[in-house]
Design a protein around this motif. Structure first.
Motif, short mmCIF file in Angstrom:
data_model
loop_
_atom_site.label_atom_id
_atom_site.label_comp_id
_atom_site.label_asym_id
_atom_site.label_seq_id
_atom_site.Cartn_x
_atom_site.Cartn_y
_atom_site.Cartn_z
N ARG A 127 1.03 -1.42 -0.44
CA ARG A 127 0.21 0.01 0.30
C ARG A 127 0.84 1.55 0.51
O ARG A 127 1.74 1.52 0.50
N GLU A 128 0.96 2.57 -0.91
CA GLU A 128 1.69 3.44 -0.61
C GLU A 128 1.07 4.07 0.32
O GLU A 128 2.35 5.00 0.36
N ASP A 129 -0.21 3.76 1.19
CA ASP A 129 0.01 4.48 2.40
C ASP A 129 0.39 4.12 3.44
O ASP A 129 0.76 4.96 4.59
N PHE A 130 1.93 3.25 3.22
CA PHE A 130 2.26 2.21 4.39
C PHE A 130 3.45 3.34 4.63
O PHE A 130 4.10 3.56 2.76
N GLU A 131 4.53 3.09 5.73
CA GLU A 131 4.90 3.39 5.35
C GLU A 131 5.71 1.68 5.39
O GLU A 131 4.83 0.84 6.69
N HIS A 132 7.07 1.24 5.84
CA HIS A 132 7.94 -0.50 5.81
C HIS A 132 8.90 -0.46 6.19
O HIS A 132 10.03 -0.02 6.02
N ALA A 133 8.87 -1.71 6.73
CA ALA A 133 10.68 -2.20 7.69
C ALA A 133 10.29 -3.43 6.85
O ALA A 133 9.74 -4.70 7.03
N VAL A 134 11.73 -4.24 6.49
CA VAL A 134 11.77 -5.53 6.41
C VAL A 134 13.23 -5.95 6.84
O VAL A 134 14.13 -5.29 6.99
N ILE A 135 13.45 -6.77 7.62
CA ILE A 135 14.46 -7.19 8.29
C ILE A 135 13.87 -8.80 7.38
O ILE A 135 13.32 -9.49 6.78
N ALA A 136 15.74 -9.84 7.69
CA ALA A 136 15.70 -10.81 7.64
C ALA A 136 16.18 -11.87 8.63
O ALA A 136 16.60 -11.32 9.80
N VAL A 137 14.91 -12.96 8.31
CA VAL A 137 15.09 -13.50 9.59
C VAL A 137 16.30 -14.99 9.43
O VAL A 137 17.01 -15.05 10.52
N ASP A 138 16.18 -15.01 7.74
CA ASP A 138 17.91 -16.21 7.67
C ASP A 138 18.20 -15.93 6.59
O ASP A 138 16.63 -15.33 5.31
N GLY A 139 19.22 -15.73 5.63
CA GLY A 139 19.49 -15.27 4.79
C GLY A 139 19.55 -14.03 4.73
O GLY A 139 19.61 -13.03 5.54
N SER A 140 20.02 -13.02 2.53
CA SER A 140 20.16 -11.60 3.16
C SER A 140 19.84 -11.24 1.68
O SER A 140 18.96 -12.29 0.95
N ALA A 141 19.26 -9.96 1.52
CA ALA A 141 18.67 -9.61 0.61
C ALA A 141 18.71 -8.03 0.23
O ALA A 141 19.19 -7.33 0.56
N VAL A 142 19.01 -7.44 -0.82
CA VAL A 142 18.74 -6.55 -1.68
C VAL A 142 17.78 -5.63 -1.66
O VAL A 142 16.82 -6.28 -2.61
N VAL A 143 17.45 -5.48 -0.87
CA VAL A 143 15.91 -4.07 -0.48
C VAL A 143 15.85 -2.64 -0.99
O VAL A 143 17.23 -2.18 -0.60
N ALA A 144 15.69 -2.53 -2.14
CA ALA A 144 15.85 -0.60 -2.77
C ALA A 144 17.09 -0.41 -2.52
O ALA A 144 17.51 1.03 -1.98
N GLY A 145 18.05 -0.95 -2.92
CA GLY A 145 19.35 -1.28 -3.10
C GLY A 145 20.92 -1.24 -2.39
O GLY A 145 21.08 -0.91 -1.74
N ALA A 146 19.68 -1.47 -0.75
CA ALA A 146 20.94 -1.93 0.07
C ALA A 146 20.33 -2.39 0.95
O ALA A 146 19.50 -4.28 0.70
N LEU A 147 21.89 -3.56 1.82
CA LEU A 147 21.27 -5.01 1.72
C LEU A 147 20.97 -5.13 2.97
O LEU A 147 21.83 -4.43 4.05
N VAL A 148 20.00 -6.60 3.31
CA VAL A 148 19.43 -6.24 4.68
C VAL A 148 20.02 -7.81 5.05
O VAL A 148 19.74 -8.97 3.93
N ALA A 149 20.29 -8.46 6.04
CA ALA A 149 20.78 -8.88 6.64
C ALA A 149 20.47 -9.29 8.51
O ALA A 149 19.65 -7.88 8.77
N PRO A 150 20.24 -10.70 8.36
CA PRO A 150 19.93 -10.42 10.17
C PRO A 150 20.71 -9.64 10.73
O PRO A 150 22.16 -9.13 11.19
N GLY A 151 20.04 -8.64 11.90
CA GLY A 151 20.59 -7.91 12.25
C GLY A 151 20.48 -6.11 12.40
O GLY A 151 20.81 -5.10 12.73
#
Ligand code: MN
Length: 320
Positions: free
Chosen positions: A209-233
């Motif tokens: 939803r465009e009216d929401f802000e979001h946070a993504v956390i990595a539980v296990d593994g990692s990913a690039v999200v919007a150009g940033a690497l997200v890893a556990p922690g």
């Protein structure tokens, strides 16, 4: 779960002020280590000095995987809450919840335990008999809005959450809605909480939803999200205005798991101290007195003493 810091800092929380026009990049924040129970260490991802809330999500601990096969495992003695809901979410393990309403409920992976403190509740959490060795999960709090924050306390367990399969990916709708599937969980502001398991190698696009802000956390593994690497922690914060979030899993893992929080930016001022979410120092001090005087009710059957309230800070508690 509880904030067991013996000298918790007051966190006065102002609505986050976004920078106009800067919405696309992820802001990556690092967890800080915190102790809960018998030396169990957690990664505390919310609140942060620079990010108080994501929607009404106001607290996020990621713990484990820890080996709890030796000794008593996790033990969080009875403690009080006001003004919030707690979300207990396991990836592995078995935990027993007890509360002052008389609830006694096992928490299992993939099942939501949602406790609404409203005007006040006390609870405990402990590793249960017959548990597997590993304990891995999230503890989240949701701030209640002004109009609902004094409701009667309640506890709900949801074992049958919608799961949406898309290709090799799987989205569990813990809170809110995804692709027309809605969680049965009762919340009081527009929110989303999704467990997302993604196969390695493929990008996964989550419509949001465009009216929401979001946070993504990595539980296990990692990913690039919007150009940033997200890893556990790490937590990637994405401001409102996006219609989708693209996860590009890194590494060769078969699956990587993420948890995505979303919500309409929460405009109310908050004051968080210890296990309380309120609006004023006086209110927090009253809640502390109520706990000391035993007015939250008993949590029956917990093998140990309730938590003692820490002293109030010498600097008066005030929302800024
Ligand atoms: Mn708790």
């Amino acid at each position: 779960m509880s904030n067991l810091d013996p000298a918790p800092e007051a966190i006065a929380l102002m609505p986050d002020v976004g920078l106009p026009g800067i919405h696309s990049a992820a802001d990556v924040l690092e967890a800080r280590k915190a102790a809960i129970g018998d030396g169990t260490e957690v990664r505390r991802l919310l609140p942060q000095r620079t990010l108080r809330t994501v929607g009404a999500w106001c607290f996020l601990d990621h713990y484990g995987p820890d080996d709890v096969s030796i000794g008593s495992g996790m033990r969080v003695p009875p403690h009080p809450h006001i003004g919030l809901q707690t979300v207990s979410w396991l990836f592995e393990g078995l935990v027993l919840h007890r509360d002052s309403l008389g609830s006694r409920q096992l928490i299992r992976p993939g099942e939501l335990n949602l406790m609404t403190a409203g005007q006040g509740i006390a609870h405990s959490e402990e590793s249960a008999a017959g548990r597997p060795a590993a304990l891995h999960g999230l503890q989240l709090w949701i701030a209640l809005p002004e109009q609902d924050r004094f409701i009667e306390p309640r506890f709900a367990q949801h074992a049958d959450l919608p799961v949406v399969r898309e290709g090799g990916a799987q989205v569990t709708v813990v809170i809110g809605e995804h692709r027309g599937e809605r969680s049965p969980a009762e919340v009081f502001t527009p929110l989303a909480g999704l467990e997302v398991a993604v196969p390695g190698g493929d990008d996964f696009v989550l419509p949001v939803r465009e009216d929401f802000e979001h946070a993504v956390i990595a539980v296990d593994g990692s990913a690039v999200v919007a150009g940033a690497l997200v890893a556990p922690g790490l937590l990637a914060h994405l401001g409102a205005g996006l219609s989708e979030i693209r996860l590009s899993p890194a590494g060769g893992r078969r699956h990587a798991r993420f948890f995505v929080l979303g919500g309409a930016p929460f405009g109310e001022r908050l004051l968080m101290w210890w296990n309380f979410v309120g609006r004023s120092g006086q209110e927090i001090a009253h809640a502390r007195e109520d706990w000391v005087a035993g007015r939250f009710g008993d949590v029956r059957g917990y093998p140990g003493e309730p938590l003692a309230a820490p002293p109030l800070p010498s600097i008066p508690l005030k929302p800024r």
